[in-house]
Design a protein around this motif. Structure first.
Motif, PDB file in Angstrom:
ATOM      1  N   ARG A   1      55.308  49.073  21.060  1.00 21.19           N
ATOM      2  CA  ARG A   1      54.469  49.170  20.057  1.00 21.19           C
ATOM      3  C   ARG A   1      53.064  49.816  20.489  1.00 21.19           C
ATOM      4  O   ARG A   1      52.604  50.340  19.555  1.00 21.19           O
ATOM      5  N   GLY A   2      52.676  49.786  21.774  1.00 21.99           N
ATOM      6  CA  GLY A   2      51.511  50.209  22.017  1.00 21.99           C
ATOM      7  C   GLY A   2      51.557  51.950  22.328  1.00 21.99           C
ATOM      8  O   GLY A   2      52.234  52.559  21.549  1.00 21.99           O
TER       9      GLY A   2
ATOM     10  N   LYS B   1      55.342  44.712  23.335  1.00 22.82           N
ATOM     11  CA  LYS B   1      54.109  45.441  23.376  1.00 22.82           C
ATOM     12  C   LYS B   1      54.025  46.676  23.744  1.00 22.82           C
ATOM     13  O   LYS B   1      53.159  47.582  23.306  1.00 22.82           O
ATOM     14  N   GLU B   2      54.690  46.844  24.856  1.00 20.05           N
ATOM     15  CA  GLU B   2      54.495  48.293  25.501  1.00 20.05           C
ATOM     16  C   GLU B   2      55.004  49.247  24.576  1.00 20.05           C
ATOM     17  O   GLU B   2      54.638  50.412  24.604  1.00 20.05           O
TER      18      GLU B   2
END
Ligand SMILES: [Zn+2]
Length: 536
Positions: free
Chosen positions: A460-461, A457-458
């Motif tokens: 991709r965010g 997530k980190e």
């Protein structure tokens, strides 16, 4: 952890394609894997193999079709049952037909720029009428879909009759064999093409064979005696092909050892090596505009010359990249995901470029079918859906993946070369982590699902960065003769052509020279700066 492997060789290939359905054997090779009555799931076998550190492949040759797979030994029995069902009761679902015709067509389109493939097809087309050498074994959308539709041939029906898969029985089969000699000429050599060929001493060539027979026999025997273990997947493939060729007692050795010296057999074969039996093929970009003939399937321009003693075939080397082929390189900085790759077109890889860790997805596709922005969008969609899959992954499923990956890394090298390659990579990259595999295994064992998810997530965010490189082949001849359905794409807006790349994957016995040709960037790229193509 040791791999087990199995292969099946069917003595039927593209030479058996019916005249009105070129490529049928190859197409059948594809269709066989679309689920079986016992295991109906279409991708069931592939995902089973993936979970147990295995892989599979198949190829259609002129007179043979080979299917093979490998898997961790412990799962071999189950894998064998799943695999065998494809041949016992394949589903051959109608839904898959169009998709697999597309897959076969794609393989053909990607092979189309290859000089060696073009040469092979051109050579075959010059065989006397009716000889299977001239058959179009690849198959494409035209031969497997559009033409049969017009003639009302039911491909479904014909499917049940033939089996097939594609590699190189082109040079040697039950109807002929080619002894090829390939010479790369200098400019001067090109000017003196016929002279070079006259100096090719056929008599010397023939006597050489008699003199060196014993030497070759000894060398082969030594190689056989001291051979290293080979990759099980390759081994079973060779072995099952041998079953078509040799008696039982020679299955293991038939293709490697030379048995008793039989001068008559050798001299009979060598007697055929005479100048008047030879075909001379000259490839050169110099012949642009002098090749009025056109080979039917690959569209290769050529001309035939018979006024010299030897006869000669001219062929314009494909430097202009007649069929467009697009490469997209997609660089997402950081993740360590293993993406399931669709066989022919997607190459995901983890990278370490000058200390920048990354995950890249390279998609190779036909520029006439998809524009690169569309493909990039698809990659994004995939990554998003992958993120969702990852978030909903159960602890058990996560452990299964980790275990499979650990086992893969624990696999001992099957031959010395593998170990050498691994260590050499450490030397070349100056990282010198010779126990990398063990370290990775230890790290994997410590990793938790939660860590993986939040890390994904980190990146991709907000803090993730991406570099997207689009390389699109283009040229005057791009349109060749496209099928009705291949619309769009021709006017690709905004995709700058930076360079063209020749297909390197299809090395043949004729050899092929790879090259990169730099082209001026598209005018659309004139004002582009890095910040415009790298998304933050
Ligand atoms: Zn194929």
């Amino acid at each position: 952890m040791v791999q087990s492997a199995a292969a099946l060789c069917v003595g039927v290939g593209s030479f058996s394609d019916p005249g009105d359905l070129p490529g049928l054997a190859h197409f059948l090779e594809h269709m066989v894997f679309m689920g079986s009555q016992k295991y109906p799931s279409e991708n069931g076998f592939d995902s089973f193999l993936k979970r147990h550190g295995g892989s599979d492949n198949a190829s259609t040759d002129c007179e043979r079709t080979v299917f093979q797979f490998d898997v961790q030994r412990r799962s071999f029995k189950e894998a064998l049952d799943r695999w065998a069902q494809f041949f016992i009761s394949p589903l051959m679902i109608r839904d898959a037909i169009d998709r697999e015709v597309e897959a076969v067509d794609s393989e053909f389109q990607l092979a189309k720029p290859s000089d060696s493939q073009r040469k092979e097809m051109l050579f075959g087309s010059l065989a006397k009428p009716g000889h299977p050498m001239g058959k179009f074994g690849w198959g494409n959308a035209k031969t497997l879909k559009h033409e049969p539709k017009k003639k009302k041939i039911n491909v479904c029906w014909a499917l049940a009759l033939y089996g097939g898969n594609s590699e190189t029985g082109f040079d040697q089969n039950t109807t002929y064999s080619i002894f090829s000699i390939s010479i790369t000429l200098t400019d001067l050599g090109l000017q003196n093409f016929y002279e070079v060929n006259e100096r090719l001493d056929f008599w010397l060539l023939r006597y050489l064979f008699f003199i060196v027979y014993e030497e070759i026999q000894k060398i082969e025997a030594n190689e056989f005696l001291y051979q290293e273990q080979v990759d099980p997947l390759d081994y079973v493939e060779d072995l099952c092909e041998n079953m078509q060729l040799f008696p039982r007692e020679h299955l293991l050795t038939g293709d490697q050892l030379l048995f008793q010296y039989e001068p008559q057999v050798i001299s009979d074969a060598l007697a055929l090596l005479t100048p008047d039996q030879a075909n001379l093929m000259l490839l050169s970009p110099e012949h642009e505009g002098r090749c009025p003939l056109r080979e039917a399937w690959f569209g290769t321009n050529y001309s035939v010359e018979v006024n010299s003693d030897l006869g000669c075939l001219w062929y314009k080397k494909d430097t202009a990249f007649h069929i467009p082929k697009a490469y997209i390189r997609f660089h997402l900085i950081s993740p360590v995901i293993q993406k399931s790759a669709k066989k022919y077109h997607v190459y995901p890889t983890c990278r370490n470029t000058s200390g920048v860790l990354g995950f890249s997805v390279t998609v190779e596709t036909q520029a006439t079918k998809f524009n690169t922005e569309e493909v990039e969008l698809k990659i994004e969609e995939f990554l998003s859906s992958f993120g969702e899959t990852l978030s909903s992954l159960s602890e058990d499923a996560f452990r299964t993946q980790v275990t499979a990956l650990v086992k893969l890394k624990q696999c001992e090298d099957t031959h010395l070369g593998e170990e050498v390659d691994r260590n050499w990579a450490e030397v070349v990259t100056q990282q010198f982590v010779f126990d990398r595999l063990n370290r990775e295994i230890e790290a994997l064992k410590l990793m938790s699902l939660q860590e993986l998810v939040s890390w994904f997530k980190e990146h991709r965010g907000g803090s993730g960065r991406k570099l997207s490189v689009h390389v699109v082949g283009f040229g005057a001849k791009e349109q060749d003769e496209q099928e009705e359905e291949n619309s769009g794409g021709e006017k690709r807006e905004g995709a700058g052509a930076l360079y063209r790349e020749e297909d390197l994957s299809s090395a043949s016995s004729y050899g092929e020279v790879s090259k990169l040709t730099f082209l001026p960037a598209s005018p659309k790229m004139a004002g582009a700066s890095i910040s415009e193509i790298s998304l933050v």
